[in-house]
Design an enzyme around this catalytic site. Structure first.
Site, PDB file in Angstrom:
ATOM      1  N   LYS A   1       0.747  -1.457  -0.336  1.00  0.00           N
ATOM      2  CA  LYS A   1       0.077   0.532  -0.039  1.00  0.00           C
ATOM      3  C   LYS A   1       1.020   1.044   0.279  1.00  0.00           C
ATOM      4  O   LYS A   1       2.034   1.726   0.564  1.00  0.00           O
ATOM      5  CB  LYS A   1      -0.823  -0.241   1.244  1.00  0.00           C
ATOM      6  CG  LYS A   1      -2.006   1.319   1.411  1.00  0.00           C
ATOM      7  CD  LYS A   1      -2.473   1.089   2.909  1.00  0.00           C
ATOM      8  CE  LYS A   1      -3.462   2.430   2.034  1.00  0.00           C
ATOM      9  NZ  LYS A   1      -4.417   2.548   3.989  1.00  0.00           N
TER      10      LYS A   1
ATOM     11  N   LYS B   1      -2.005  -1.062  -3.343  1.00  0.00           N
ATOM     12  CA  LYS B   1      -3.357  -0.625  -3.840  1.00  0.00           C
ATOM     13  C   LYS B   1      -2.242   0.958  -3.971  1.00  0.00           C
ATOM     14  O   LYS B   1      -1.659   0.698  -3.208  1.00  0.00           O
ATOM     15  CB  LYS B   1      -3.580  -0.442  -2.500  1.00  0.00           C
ATOM     16  CG  LYS B   1      -4.857   0.825  -2.084  1.00  0.00           C
ATOM     17  CD  LYS B   1      -5.328   0.693  -0.301  1.00  0.00           C
ATOM     18  CE  LYS B   1      -6.354   1.947  -0.349  1.00  0.00           C
ATOM     19  NZ  LYS B   1      -6.836   1.998   0.929  1.00  0.00           N
TER      20      LYS B   1
END
Ligand code: PBG
Ligand code: ZN
Length: 329
Positions: A199, A252
């Site tokens: 992320k 992400k």
């Protein structure tokens, strides 16, 4: 006179029947997960708009339950739940309280839909802390291990409510293993972990932070989320999450990180998810509004590219509209 040999790739593009026969990548509703935000109001019928997040709402439990029922009828059955609170404090205690809103929603939704739906819940403190960070703050630093204790308690609360997968999004070191351990200890070995493995500290999270009022009040997330200049580091996070027991690993954001996805697709021993985040979604909405293309074509092109790069599963705010309008039929 004999013409020289010409290799003609266009032969396979000649008709729709040929193109549909030879296309490589499929996009199906079974691969999509729709994120939903819970309202902080006590109105079970709430459906609040979010100003910079077109077509996305904060839901009350009853209005959400009906929304999900229609989606399940259309074949969209996988949902990720986000909660937040108006009573934010330093440790995000609303995240772990016994009557936490998300846990309550999970209980009700599971009761109503049982195995006809798959519920994921986001595990993080930022919607519940008054400083907006994803962990406990001490002075200038975000405390790793103290934060993990709270995240474990939050995950356990959701497991007790009946969630299928918990999805830790905080980026503290070691949280996947810690959550796995506590779930197993408490007899929740069937509850899975969708790890936000790579992320990045991204500028694409704007509309989401408006939805949950979860932007950091001071500083930013660069001491825990990944630096977007790095690729190798994502592999390190992948190895760690696999070793710690992640059932699914995630990259992400998605669109600007297709190289990371493609690396994960090659190296992961578990299925790979991609989170096409709020800013990616809203850019498409705004581009369509500006008249440069339509939402359907842009959305399907982007999602197909994310699949082509290697995502097995895609979390996208477009899932609901795709199902509603039958774009994949
Ligand atoms: C934070 C979290 C974020 C998202 C989900 N969980 C981003 C952030 O505020 O750092 C982003 C999702 C999106 O933008 O759609 N725990
Ligand atoms: Zn967070």
């Amino acid at each position: 006179m004999l013409k020289p040999f010409v290799d003609r790739p266009r032969r396979l593009r000649r008709s729709a029947l040929i193109r549909d026969m030879v296309h490589e990548v499929e996009l199906n509703l079974s691969q999509l997960v729709q994120p939903y935000f819970l309202s902080t109001q006590n109105n079970p019928e709430a459906k609040e708009t979010i100003s910079e997040f077109s077509g996305v709402y904060r839901w009350g439990i009853d209005s959400l339950s009906r929304e999900m029922e229609s989606q399940i009828d259309r074949g969209l059955s996988r949902f990720l739940l986000f909660g937040s609170t108006d009573d934010k404090d330093a440790t995000g205690s609303a995240a772990v309280s016994q009557n936490a809103k998300v846990a309550e929603a999970i209980t009700k939704l599971k009761k109503r839909f049982g195995d006809a739906s798959l519920l994921f819940s986001d595990i993080c403190l930022c919607p519940y802390t008054n400083h907006g960070h994803c962990g406990i703050v001490r002075g200038e630093s975000i405390e790793n291990d103290a934060s993990i204790d709270l995240l474990c308690r939050m995950a356990l609360t959701h497991a007790e409510a009946g969630v299928d997968f918990v999805a830790p999004s905080d980026m503290m070191d070691g949280r996947v293993g810690a959550i796995r351990q506590i779930l197993d200890q408490k007899q929740f070995s069937d509850v899975g972990i969708l790890a936000y493995t790579a992320k990045y500290k991204s500028n694409y999270y704007g509309p989401f932070r408006e939805a949950l009022d979860s932007a950091p009040q001071k500083g930013d997330r660069s001491t825990y989320q990944m630096d977007y200049r790095n690729q190798r580091e994502a592999l390190r996070e992948l190895q760690l999450d696999l070793a710690e027991g992640a059932d699914l690993v995630m990259v992400k954001p998605a669109l600007a990180y297709l190289d990371i996805l493609s690396l994960f697709a090659k190296q992961s021993t578990v299925p790979v998810a991609a989170y096409s985040v709020s800013g990616e979604y809203q850019m498409v909405q705004l581009a369509a509004k500006a008249g440069i293309a339509d939402v359907k074509s842009l959305a399907l092109e982007n999602l197909t590219a994310i699949r082509r790069a290697g995502a097995d599963i895609i979390l996208t705010y477009f899932a609901a509209e795709i199902a509603e309008k039958g774009w994949l039929r």
